[in-house]
Design an enzyme around this catalytic site. Sequence first.
Site, PDB file in Angstrom:
ATOM      1  N   ASP A  16       1.559  69.304  -3.353  1.00 34.59           N
ATOM      2  CA  ASP A  16       2.627  68.586  -4.057  1.00 34.59           C
ATOM      3  C   ASP A  16       2.418  67.089  -3.862  1.00 34.59           C
ATOM      4  O   ASP A  16       2.177  66.635  -2.740  1.00 34.59           O
ATOM      5  CB  ASP A  16       4.002  68.996  -3.499  1.00 34.59           C
ATOM      6  CG  ASP A  16       4.384  70.414  -3.901  1.00 34.59           C
ATOM      7  OD1 ASP A  16       3.712  70.977  -4.787  1.00 34.59           O
ATOM      8  OD2 ASP A  16       5.352  70.955  -3.324  1.00 34.59           O
ATOM      9  N   GLU A  55       3.019  67.239   0.478  1.00 33.22           N
ATOM     10  CA  GLU A  55       2.843  68.419   1.325  1.00 33.22           C
ATOM     11  C   GLU A  55       1.816  69.348   0.701  1.00 33.22           C
ATOM     12  O   GLU A  55       1.472  69.219  -0.477  1.00 33.22           O
ATOM     13  CB  GLU A  55       4.170  69.172   1.473  1.00 33.22           C
ATOM     14  CG  GLU A  55       4.714  69.672   0.138  1.00 33.22           C
ATOM     15  CD  GLU A  55       5.633  70.880   0.272  1.00 33.22           C
ATOM     16  OE1 GLU A  55       5.740  71.455   1.379  1.00 33.22           O
ATOM     17  OE2 GLU A  55       6.213  71.269  -0.746  1.00 33.22           O
ATOM     18  N   SER A  59      10.905  74.542  -0.827  1.00 30.70           N
ATOM     19  CA  SER A  59      11.879  74.680  -1.907  1.00 30.70           C
ATOM     20  C   SER A  59      12.985  73.633  -1.867  1.00 30.70           C
ATOM     21  O   SER A  59      14.127  73.928  -2.211  1.00 30.70           O
ATOM     22  CB  SER A  59      12.495  76.080  -1.898  1.00 30.70           C
ATOM     23  OG  SER A  59      11.476  77.044  -2.023  1.00 30.70           O
ATOM     24  N   GLU A 105      13.704  81.290   2.243  1.00 34.27           N
ATOM     25  CA  GLU A 105      13.031  81.548   0.972  1.00 34.27           C
ATOM     26  C   GLU A 105      12.816  83.043   0.726  1.00 34.27           C
ATOM     27  O   GLU A 105      11.959  83.438  -0.057  1.00 34.27           O
ATOM     28  CB  GLU A 105      11.719  80.766   0.925  1.00 34.27           C
ATOM     29  CG  GLU A 105      11.980  79.269   0.825  1.00 34.27           C
ATOM     30  CD  GLU A 105      10.724  78.442   1.001  1.00 34.27           C
ATOM     31  OE1 GLU A 105      10.108  78.146  -0.026  1.00 34.27           O
ATOM     32  OE2 GLU A 105      10.365  78.098   2.130  1.00 34.27           O
ATOM     33  N   ASN A 110       1.320  73.484   0.309  1.00 36.23           N
ATOM     34  CA  ASN A 110       1.954  74.797   0.493  1.00 36.23           C
ATOM     35  C   ASN A 110       0.868  75.841   0.626  1.00 36.23           C
ATOM     36  O   ASN A 110       0.164  76.121  -0.341  1.00 36.23           O
ATOM     37  CB  ASN A 110       2.812  75.120  -0.721  1.00 36.23           C
ATOM     38  CG  ASN A 110       3.927  74.110  -0.910  1.00 36.23           C
ATOM     39  OD1 ASN A 110       4.928  74.146  -0.212  1.00 36.23           O
ATOM     40  ND2 ASN A 110       3.740  73.174  -1.828  1.00 36.23           N
ATOM     41  N   GLY A 144       4.588  79.819  -4.330  1.00 38.43           N
ATOM     42  CA  GLY A 144       5.367  80.831  -5.028  1.00 38.43           C
ATOM     43  C   GLY A 144       4.534  81.532  -6.093  1.00 38.43           C
ATOM     44  O   GLY A 144       3.648  80.942  -6.705  1.00 38.43           O
ATOM     45  N   ARG A 166      -1.067  75.043  -2.897  1.00 37.39           N
ATOM     46  CA  ARG A 166      -0.547  74.107  -3.902  1.00 37.39           C
ATOM     47  C   ARG A 166      -0.236  72.789  -3.215  1.00 37.39           C
ATOM     48  O   ARG A 166       0.490  72.755  -2.225  1.00 37.39           O
ATOM     49  CB  ARG A 166       0.713  74.672  -4.554  1.00 37.39           C
ATOM     50  CG  ARG A 166       1.053  73.990  -5.879  1.00 37.39           C
ATOM     51  CD  ARG A 166       2.421  74.400  -6.381  1.00 37.39           C
ATOM     52  NE  ARG A 166       3.448  73.731  -5.597  1.00 37.39           N
ATOM     53  CZ  ARG A 166       4.522  74.337  -5.093  1.00 37.39           C
ATOM     54  NH1 ARG A 166       4.732  75.612  -5.266  1.00 37.39           N
ATOM     55  NH2 ARG A 166       5.405  73.647  -4.396  1.00 37.39           N
ATOM     56  N   TYR A 201      14.413  77.178  -9.572  1.00 38.65           N
ATOM     57  CA  TYR A 201      14.229  78.543 -10.046  1.00 38.65           C
ATOM     58  C   TYR A 201      15.129  78.887 -11.230  1.00 38.65           C
ATOM     59  O   TYR A 201      15.100  79.988 -11.723  1.00 38.65           O
ATOM     60  CB  TYR A 201      14.433  79.530  -8.891  1.00 38.65           C
ATOM     61  CG  TYR A 201      13.510  79.189  -7.762  1.00 38.65           C
ATOM     62  CD1 TYR A 201      12.143  79.434  -7.889  1.00 38.65           C
ATOM     63  CD2 TYR A 201      13.962  78.542  -6.636  1.00 38.65           C
ATOM     64  CE1 TYR A 201      11.277  79.063  -6.891  1.00 38.65           C
ATOM     65  CE2 TYR A 201      13.098  78.168  -5.628  1.00 38.65           C
ATOM     66  CZ  TYR A 201      11.758  78.439  -5.763  1.00 38.65           C
ATOM     67  OH  TYR A 201      10.891  78.056  -4.785  1.00 38.65           O
TER      68      TYR A 201
HETATM   69  N1  LIG Z   1       8.728  60.636  -0.611  1.00 40.70           N
HETATM   70  C1  LIG Z   1       9.235  61.133  -1.745  1.00 40.70           C
HETATM   71  N2  LIG Z   1       9.405  60.333  -2.820  1.00 40.70           N
HETATM   72  C2  LIG Z   1       9.925  60.819  -3.981  1.00 40.70           C
HETATM   73  N3  LIG Z   1      10.306  62.097  -4.147  1.00 40.70           N
HETATM   74  C3  LIG Z   1      10.166  62.943  -3.109  1.00 40.70           C
HETATM   75  C4  LIG Z   1       9.615  62.510  -1.860  1.00 40.70           C
HETATM   76  N4  LIG Z   1       9.621  63.555  -1.015  1.00 40.70           N
HETATM   77  C5  LIG Z   1      10.128  64.603  -1.704  1.00 40.70           C
HETATM   78  N5  LIG Z   1      10.458  64.253  -2.955  1.00 40.70           N
HETATM   79  C6  LIG Z   1      11.013  65.141  -4.003  1.00 40.70           C
HETATM   80  O1  LIG Z   1      11.470  66.339  -3.394  1.00 40.70           O
HETATM   81  C7  LIG Z   1      10.663  67.475  -3.804  1.00 40.70           C
HETATM   82  C8  LIG Z   1      10.401  68.382  -2.617  1.00 40.70           C
HETATM   83  O2  LIG Z   1       9.703  67.678  -1.596  1.00 40.70           O
HETATM   84  P1  LIG Z   1       8.515  68.308  -0.765  1.00 40.70           P
HETATM   85  O3  LIG Z   1       8.049  67.286   0.212  1.00 40.70           O
HETATM   86  O4  LIG Z   1       7.476  68.855  -1.688  1.00 40.70           O
HETATM   87  O5  LIG Z   1       9.247  69.465   0.060  1.00 40.70           O
HETATM   88  P2  LIG Z   1       9.469  71.030  -0.188  1.00 40.70           P
HETATM   89  O6  LIG Z   1       8.724  71.677   0.930  1.00 40.70           O
HETATM   90  O7  LIG Z   1      10.923  71.242  -0.066  1.00 40.70           O
HETATM   91  O8  LIG Z   1       8.905  71.374  -1.530  1.00 40.70           O
HETATM   92  C9  LIG Z   1       9.394  66.833  -4.359  1.00 40.70           C
HETATM   93  O9  LIG Z   1       8.765  67.678  -5.295  1.00 40.70           O
HETATM   94  C10 LIG Z   1       9.920  65.547  -4.977  1.00 40.70           C
HETATM   95  O10 LIG Z   1      10.542  65.804  -6.209  1.00 40.70           O
HETATM   96 MG   LIG Z   2       7.133  70.804  -2.335  1.00 40.46          MG
END
Ligand SMILES: Nc1ncnc2c1ncn2[C@@H]1O[C@H](COP(=O)(O)OP(=O)(O)O)[C@@H](O)[C@H]1O
Ligand SMILES: [Mg+2]
Length: 319
Positions: free
Chosen positions: A263, A276, A150, A14, A278, A282, A261, A222
């Site tokens: 998610d 998760e 990301s 990143e 963060n 960003g 943040r 992005y």
């Molecule tokens: N269990 C899940 N069910 C549905 N979508 C998911 C799931 N896990 C990840 N995603 C999709 O992938 C994106 C990134 O996942 P995330 O766990 O936030 O990891 P990163 O650290 O890469 O942001 C999420 O914002 C969502 O759109």
């Molecule tokens: Mg995420």
Amino acid sequence: MTRVAVLKGGRSYERQVSLASGARVEDALERLGHEVIGIDVGSDLLRRLRDAACELAFIALHGPGGEDGSVQQLLEVLQLPYTGSGVSACARCSDKILTKHALRDAGLPTPDWVAFSDSAFRELGAADTLDAIELRLDFPLVVKPASQGSALGIKFARTPDDVPAALVAAFSYGRNVVLERYVPGRDLAVSVLGRVGGGAEVLPIVEAIPQGQDFYDFASRYDIGRTLFECPAELDDVLTARVQQIALDAYELLGCDGFARVDMMVGDDDEPQILEINPIPGLTETSLLPQAADAAGIAFDELVARVVEVAQARATRTA
Ligand SMILES: Nc1ncnc2c1ncn2[C@@H]1O[C@H](COP(=O)(O)OP(=O)(O)O)[C@@H](O)[C@H]1O
Ligand SMILES: [Mg+2]
């Protein structure tokens, strides 16, 4: 006026996002009247920090190395105050497996999952358990590296046949991988901002609405236009309050400080599920925390000023 070192870049995947976050933070700090020393983080970090005689480090690093407690630990040794969460919160948040265990243990919602380390595959025959995953979790699954951001290395596995390739992709980013139940629903980012006197407030929710894809990947996150970001997200008041409370509970549970943040996916059943947290979100032109702050009437310079003040207040308390 404070002499602030802005830590940016680094060696993680990143890096480019971090350089963009760092540049924007530097501009804001200058406008706020601080003396700014930008540092692209590398093996000379300690020497550069010492030479610059800084009073505070603004950490604008994302991903392993900057967000996982490593840099924070060094700054603790130097007794240099820094922005954002401390070592323990960073270490836990940057590992999705540790985060998910903490959330589940505290009764906060996170999609069901199994996790593997590469050594379990190499030395313990974990591959033989893949059949059992199907029984335990149902498909589709989301396969992701435990410690990246990301959307790097994230793959959907629609059937058991997709799992081996998805695992290979995820293991190319790190030693631990999460296989998580797929949550069909809405993709929300909930930013939390610390208060100078202690505690934190939850900012308006951002919804990421993918335009004609299953979900937004690394590039589209992005590239303006490929994902629509709506802030505040159109959710009814009850769901908004619930999502915001869950985000704040997660922030406090993990011991975050300054900003973070959270998610989440909100399933079609209206149940929020945390993906998760963060610890160093960003801070680029298109990033979600600044968008959320803006929707709350907090312009970027004010956001940066606040993150700095919270860090200074923490340093004063713990001195
Ligand atoms: N269990 C899940 N069910 C549905 N979508 C998911 C799931 N896990 C990840 N995603 C999709 O992938 C994106 C990134 O996942 P995330 O766990 O936030 O990891 P990163 O650290 O890469 O942001 C999420 O914002 C969502 O759109
Ligand atoms: Mg995420």
